[in-house]
Design an enzyme around this catalytic site. Structure first.
Site, PDB file in Angstrom:
ATOM      1  N   HIS A 243      86.640  62.696  36.601  1.00 57.01           N
ATOM      2  CA  HIS A 243      85.849  63.104  35.444  1.00 57.01           C
ATOM      3  C   HIS A 243      85.361  64.565  35.507  1.00 57.01           C
ATOM      4  O   HIS A 243      85.776  65.396  34.732  1.00 57.01           O
ATOM      5  CB  HIS A 243      84.613  62.199  35.316  1.00 57.01           C
ATOM      6  CG  HIS A 243      84.898  60.743  35.188  1.00 57.01           C
ATOM      7  ND1 HIS A 243      85.495  60.174  34.075  1.00 57.01           N
ATOM      8  CD2 HIS A 243      84.653  59.717  36.039  1.00 57.01           C
ATOM      9  CE1 HIS A 243      85.587  58.866  34.245  1.00 57.01           C
ATOM     10  NE2 HIS A 243      85.091  58.560  35.428  1.00 57.01           N
TER      11      HIS A 243
HETATM   12  O1  RIB Z   1      81.016  58.621  33.346  1.00 62.22           O
HETATM   13  C1  RIB Z   1      81.399  59.517  34.361  1.00 62.22           C
HETATM   14  C2  RIB Z   1      80.261  60.393  34.753  1.00 62.22           C
HETATM   15  O2  RIB Z   1      79.217  59.604  35.289  1.00 62.22           O
HETATM   16  C3  RIB Z   1      80.619  61.400  35.867  1.00 62.22           C
HETATM   17  O3  RIB Z   1      79.836  62.560  35.726  1.00 62.22           O
HETATM   18  C4  RIB Z   1      80.228  60.675  37.113  1.00 62.22           C
HETATM   19  O4  RIB Z   1      79.902  61.567  38.188  1.00 62.22           O
HETATM   20  C5  RIB Z   1      78.994  59.954  36.653  1.00 62.22           C
HETATM   21  O5  RIB Z   1      77.908  60.870  36.734  1.00 62.22           O
END
Ligand code: RIB
Ligand code: CA
Length: 313
Positions: A243
């Site tokens: 992500h």
């Molecule tokens: O949904 C993914 C996000 O949530 C990313 O930033 C992960 O690190 C969590 O914080």
């Protein structure tokens, strides 16, 4: 290339770790003014620990790390140890940090830094819940027009939710903060689950991290390998979504990504859909186009970039 002055607001988090390492691997592109930590994946005491572990892994104990908000604006904190492990940085065995945590509160650092920099020079890169950013904007509205842009990981449209059926974690943890940020008027680029779920750490991509054959490469292989433990059980497929590094990669190579200017609004009332990012994809309303919403990526190009840059550390 003019170095972009960035503040990374973060809740490390294995994927946050890769994003921070990627930024620190590109000093020709980024002047990392500081890391501001927020409670999210794990509580604040662990996110501030993990951020310093990552800086030391990168050989950058000089980076200033700040503690920010330990809970959302008006909700109880929701964490994600079931995804990231108890420490938030499970996977590799990394030494406890020796570098100091800054005394100044992260929100005060954000306000002071934006005020001190020329207008339009500071980019905010939030990759966790948006509590610190919202509190900075609420306590010092004068900085809103001085921020160059916000490039955040969060939200979801057709990818739906990862923490509720309709909400992505960063937005869901502090929906009111997210609503403040998306309505602030600051130029905003969002990297939601719609694109990050196309950035999967396949076996081959994980092997490429390990093949860097440096402490950073091995740690990244183990960090992303740990995340895989959770996701196939949830999403199936080959590997975990990467992500947060999508934000830094977009800043480096926006040509790898595809997006659309849309209106994004945040659900802050209904508990059923709390934290949902309501995206007016077909412009059926007159709401302002407040976000550049990224929905596609050249995934192999992304991983080639990340791997090549991480090998520098
Ligand atoms: O949904 C993914 C996000 O949530 C990313 O930033 C992960 O690190 C969590 O914080
Ligand atoms: Ca994060």
């Amino acid at each position: 290339m003019t170095r972009r002055r960035i503040i990374i607001d973060t809740d490390p988090g294995q994927d946050d770790a890769v994003a921070i390492l990627l930024a620190l691997a590109c000093p020709e592109a980024f002047d990392v003014l500081g890391l501001t930590c927020v409670a999210g994946n794990v509580p604040l005491d662990l996110t501030t620990r993990n951020a310093r572990i990552i800086c030391e892994l990168a050989g950058r104990p000089d980076i200033r790390v700040f503690a920010g908000c330990d809970r959302p604006i008006d909700r109880d904190l929701v964490t994600a140890e079931h995804v990231h492990g108890h420490s938030g940085l499970d996977g590799p065995s990394l030494p406890e940090p020796e570098m100091p945590l800054q005394d100044q509160h992260a929100v005060d650092f954000i306000v002071e830094t934006v005020r001190a920099q020329p207008p339009g020079r500071v980019t905010l890169v939030p990759i966790g819940p948006l509590t610190n950013i919202a509190r900075a904007f609420n306590s010092a509205p004068d900085i809103i027009k001085k921020v160059k842009e916000i490039v955040l990981m969060g939200g979801a449209r057709s990818a739906l939710g990862n923490v509720t059926p309709v909400a992505e974690f960063n937005i869901h943890v502090d929906p009111r903060a997210a609503a403040c940020v998306v309505s602030s008027g600051v130029p905003l680029t969002m990297l939601p689950l719609d694109v990050t779920h196309k950035a999967l750490v396949t076996r081959a991509r994980n092997a490429a991290f390990r093949a860097i054959a440096t402490p950073v490469g091995c740690a990244v292989a183990e960090l992303t390998g740990f995340l895989e433990r959770y996701n196939p059980a949830r999403y199936g497929g080959d590997g975990a979504p990467l992500h947060d590094p999508c934000t830094i990669a977009w800043l480096l190579r926006p040509d790898l990504f595809t997006g659309r200017d849309v209106n994004v609004a945040i659900e802050v009332e209904s508990e059923l859909t709390m934290g949902m990012t309501v995206v007016d994809w077909w412009r059926v309303t007159q709401r302002p186009l407040n976000a550049h919403f990224i929905h596609d990526v050249d995934a192999q190009g992304l991983f080639d970039l990340v791997t090549e840059r991480l090998a520098r550390l």
